[in-house]
Write a protein that holds these residues in place. Structure first.
Motif, mmCIF file in Angstrom:
data_model
loop_
_atom_site.group_PDB
_atom_site.id
_atom_site.type_symbol
_atom_site.label_atom_id
_atom_site.label_comp_id
_atom_site.label_asym_id
_atom_site.label_seq_id
_atom_site.Cartn_x
_atom_site.Cartn_y
_atom_site.Cartn_z
ATOM 1 N N VAL A 91 -15.336 43.815 -37.993
ATOM 2 C CA VAL A 91 -14.106 44.831 -37.512
ATOM 3 C C VAL A 91 -13.285 44.428 -37.732
ATOM 4 N N GLY A 92 -11.898 45.239 -38.171
ATOM 5 C CA GLY A 92 -10.219 44.702 -38.459
ATOM 6 C C GLY A 92 -10.133 45.230 -36.951
ATOM 7 N N GLU A 93 -10.314 47.361 -36.296
ATOM 8 C CA GLU A 93 -9.349 47.530 -35.613
ATOM 9 C C GLU A 93 -10.495 48.118 -34.897
ATOM 10 N N VAL A 94 -10.375 48.217 -33.542
ATOM 11 C CA VAL A 94 -10.744 49.500 -32.243
ATOM 12 C C VAL A 94 -10.121 49.797 -31.760
ATOM 13 N N SER A 95 -10.306 51.141 -31.176
ATOM 14 C CA SER A 95 -9.527 52.415 -30.624
ATOM 15 C C SER A 95 -11.016 53.087 -29.377
ATOM 16 N N VAL A 96 -10.760 53.066 -28.758
ATOM 17 C CA VAL A 96 -11.219 53.658 -27.297
ATOM 18 C C VAL A 96 -10.699 54.846 -26.815
ATOM 19 N N ASP A 97 -11.205 55.791 -26.862
ATOM 20 C CA ASP A 97 -10.447 57.024 -25.999
ATOM 21 C C ASP A 97 -11.646 57.647 -24.660
ATOM 22 N N ASP A 98 -11.735 57.412 -23.882
ATOM 23 C CA ASP A 98 -12.705 57.581 -22.549
ATOM 24 C C ASP A 98 -12.446 57.985 -21.349
ATOM 25 N N LEU A 99 -13.338 57.832 -20.435
ATOM 26 C CA LEU A 99 -12.933 57.569 -19.054
ATOM 27 C C LEU A 99 -11.385 57.650 -18.581
ATOM 28 N N TRP A 100 -10.849 55.817 -19.061
ATOM 29 C CA TRP A 100 -10.441 55.118 -18.847
ATOM 30 C C TRP A 100 -8.718 55.916 -19.142
ATOM 31 N N GLY A 101 -8.799 56.461 -20.433
ATOM 32 C CA GLY A 101 -7.686 56.288 -21.177
ATOM 33 C C GLY A 101 -7.892 55.682 -22.406
ATOM 34 N N ALA A 102 -7.025 56.049 -23.423
ATOM 35 C CA ALA A 102 -6.842 55.713 -24.656
ATOM 36 C C ALA A 102 -5.807 54.811 -24.946
ATOM 37 N N GLU A 103 -6.894 53.175 -25.910
ATOM 38 C CA GLU A 103 -6.342 52.538 -26.091
ATOM 39 C C GLU A 103 -7.279 51.635 -26.983
ATOM 40 N N HIS A 104 -5.644 51.345 -27.642
ATOM 41 C CA HIS A 104 -6.700 50.045 -28.575
ATOM 42 C C HIS A 104 -7.297 48.835 -28.208
ATOM 43 N N VAL A 105 -8.739 48.189 -28.734
ATOM 44 C CA VAL A 105 -8.932 46.915 -28.323
ATOM 45 C C VAL A 105 -8.446 45.995 -29.220
ATOM 46 N N ASP A 106 -8.801 44.599 -29.232
ATOM 47 C CA ASP A 106 -8.509 43.716 -29.860
ATOM 48 C C ASP A 106 -10.458 42.964 -30.358
ATOM 49 N N PRO A 107 -10.281 43.441 -31.850
ATOM 50 C CA PRO A 107 -11.858 42.971 -31.783
ATOM 51 C C PRO A 107 -12.451 40.906 -31.323
ATOM 52 N N ASP A 108 -11.413 40.421 -31.238
ATOM 53 C CA ASP A 108 -12.147 39.479 -30.653
ATOM 54 C C ASP A 108 -12.445 39.635 -29.024
ATOM 55 N N ASP A 109 -11.613 39.931 -28.185
ATOM 56 C CA ASP A 109 -12.427 40.750 -26.639
ATOM 57 C C ASP A 109 -13.535 41.716 -26.558
ATOM 58 N N LEU A 110 -13.663 42.243 -27.926
ATOM 59 C CA LEU A 110 -14.497 43.201 -28.420
ATOM 60 C C LEU A 110 -15.607 42.144 -28.526
ATOM 61 N N ALA A 111 -15.721 41.045 -28.966
ATOM 62 C CA ALA A 111 -16.467 40.189 -29.376
ATOM 63 C C ALA A 111 -17.189 38.946 -28.449
ATOM 64 N N ALA A 112 -15.517 38.663 -27.153
ATOM 65 C CA ALA A 112 -15.976 38.110 -26.236
ATOM 66 C C ALA A 112 -16.848 38.973 -24.952
ATOM 67 N N ALA A 113 -16.599 39.881 -24.929
ATOM 68 C CA ALA A 113 -17.100 40.684 -23.725
ATOM 69 C C ALA A 113 -18.596 40.594 -23.325
ATOM 70 N N GLU A 114 -19.629 41.368 -22.366
ATOM 71 C CA GLU A 114 -20.687 40.926 -21.631
ATOM 72 C C GLU A 114 -20.591 41.932 -21.771
ATOM 73 N N PRO A 115 -22.165 42.668 -21.711
ATOM 74 C CA PRO A 115 -22.159 44.202 -21.072
ATOM 75 C C PRO A 115 -21.619 44.148 -19.647
ATOM 76 N N ASP A 116 -21.932 44.845 -19.126
ATOM 77 C CA ASP A 116 -22.030 45.559 -17.333
ATOM 78 C C ASP A 116 -23.992 45.609 -17.381
ATOM 79 N N PRO A 117 -23.561 44.602 -16.389
ATOM 80 C CA PRO A 117 -25.108 44.128 -15.585
ATOM 81 C C PRO A 117 -26.053 45.830 -15.211
ATOM 82 N N LEU A 118 -25.216 46.869 -15.249
ATOM 83 C CA LEU A 118 -26.422 48.484 -15.262
ATOM 84 C C LEU A 118 -26.151 49.194 -16.380
ATOM 85 N N LEU A 119 -25.682 48.267 -17.089
ATOM 86 C CA LEU A 119 -25.695 49.143 -18.633
ATOM 87 C C LEU A 119 -27.386 49.698 -18.881
ATOM 88 N N ASP A 120 -28.105 49.105 -18.809
ATOM 89 C CA ASP A 120 -29.296 49.506 -19.241
ATOM 90 C C ASP A 120 -30.113 49.920 -18.257
#
Length: 214
Positions: A91-120
Motif C-alpha cells: 500500500v502506497g496511498e490510502v484515502s477514506v470518505d466516511d461519516l467522520w469526513g474525507a481525508e488521506h491516511v498514512d499507510p504506516d498509521d493504517l498498519a499500526a492501527a488496532e481494530p475497535d473492540p466492538l468491530l466483530d
C-alpha cells in the motif's frame, strides 16, 4: 494487504505476469450499514499500491498471518488448494470518505492501527437495537436540544468504543432531510459488558430528559 483470490481471477492472472512492482492496483472498500436507514452507505476507502504474488518462500508465513486476522477454513493448506492464489498489495496511498469526513491516511498509521473492540459485534448489536429497542433509540432524540423539531423516527447507524451514531428522519419527509447525531459514551468501552453499562447510561439520560417538567 494480503489477498486470497481465485487463480482464474483477473487479479491473479495480471500478477502472474507482472515484473517486480510494475502492476498498480486500487482496492475500493464500501461500508454499508447493517440496518435499514436512508443512505445506507456509511463510507468508502481506497487503497492504492503495487500488486504482486507472494513468493513461495513467504507463503506459509503470510498464510499464517492472514489466518490469524481472518480465519478461513483450510487456509494454511494453500499447497493443497491449487485453485487459489495469495497476493500482496504493497500500500502506497490510502484515502477514506466516511461519516467522520474525507481525508488521506498514512499507510504506516493504517498498519499500526488496532481494530475497535466492538468491530466483530457491531452488526449484531445494531440489528438488535433496531429490532428490540427502536423506541429507546428514538428516545435519544430528547437529547438533541434545538435540533429536535417535530416527530422523528430513529435508527442506529454506527457503534464503536466511543459512542453510538443514530440517523434521525422525519416521517413523510424526503430522505435528504435525515440527519445524524452522535451520542458519546462517558468513557471508552472495552467489551460488550462495558457497552451494556454505557448504553444504560445513555438511555437513562434520555429518559430523564424526556420526563415532563413540573
Amino acid at each position: 494487504m494480503l489477498l486470497l483470490v481465485p487463480g482464474e481471477s483477473a487479479a491473479a492472472r495480471a500478477a502472474a505476469h507482472a515484473q517486480d512492482d510494475d502492476l498498480t492496483a486500487v482496492i475500493e472498500i464500501t461500508d454499508v450499514a447493517p440496518v435499514s436507514v436512508p443512505h445506507r452507505i456509511r463510507g468508502r476507502a481506497w487503497l492504492a499500491g503495487w500488486l504482486t504474488r507472494v513468493p513461495a518462500a513467504e507463503r506459509a508465513a503470510c498464510a499464517a498471518l492472514l489466518a490469524e486476522r481472518r480465519p478461513v477454513g483450510g487456509l494454511l493448506g494453500l499447497d493443497s488448494r491449487p485453485g487459489w492464489v495469495l497476493l500482496r498489495l504493497e500500500v502506497g496511498e490510502v484515502s477514506v470518505d466516511d461519516l467522520w469526513g474525507a481525508e488521506h491516511v498514512d499507510p504506516d498509521d493504517l498498519a499500526a492501527a488496532e481494530p475497535d473492540p466492538l468491530l466483530d459485534h457491531e452488526t449484531e448489536l445494531l440489528q438488535h437495537l433496531a429490532a428490540a429497542h427502536r423506541d429507546r433509540v428514538a428516545d435519544l432524540g430528547s437529547l438533541l436540544g434545538p435540533r429536535r423539531d417535530g416527530a422523528l423516527t430513529a435508527a442506529p447507524l454506527a457503534l464503536d468504543r466511543l459512542g453510538l451514531r443514530v440517523r434521525f428522519s422525519r416521517p413523510g419527509a424526503a430522505a435528504s432531510s435525515s440527519f445524524d447525531a452522535r451520542f458519546d459514551f462517558p468513557d471508552p468501552v472495552r467489551d460488550v459488558c462495558g457497552l451494556r453499562r454505557a448504553m444504560h447510561h445513555l438511555f437513562a439520560a434520555a429518559g430523564r430528559q424526556a420526563l415532563p417538567r413540573r
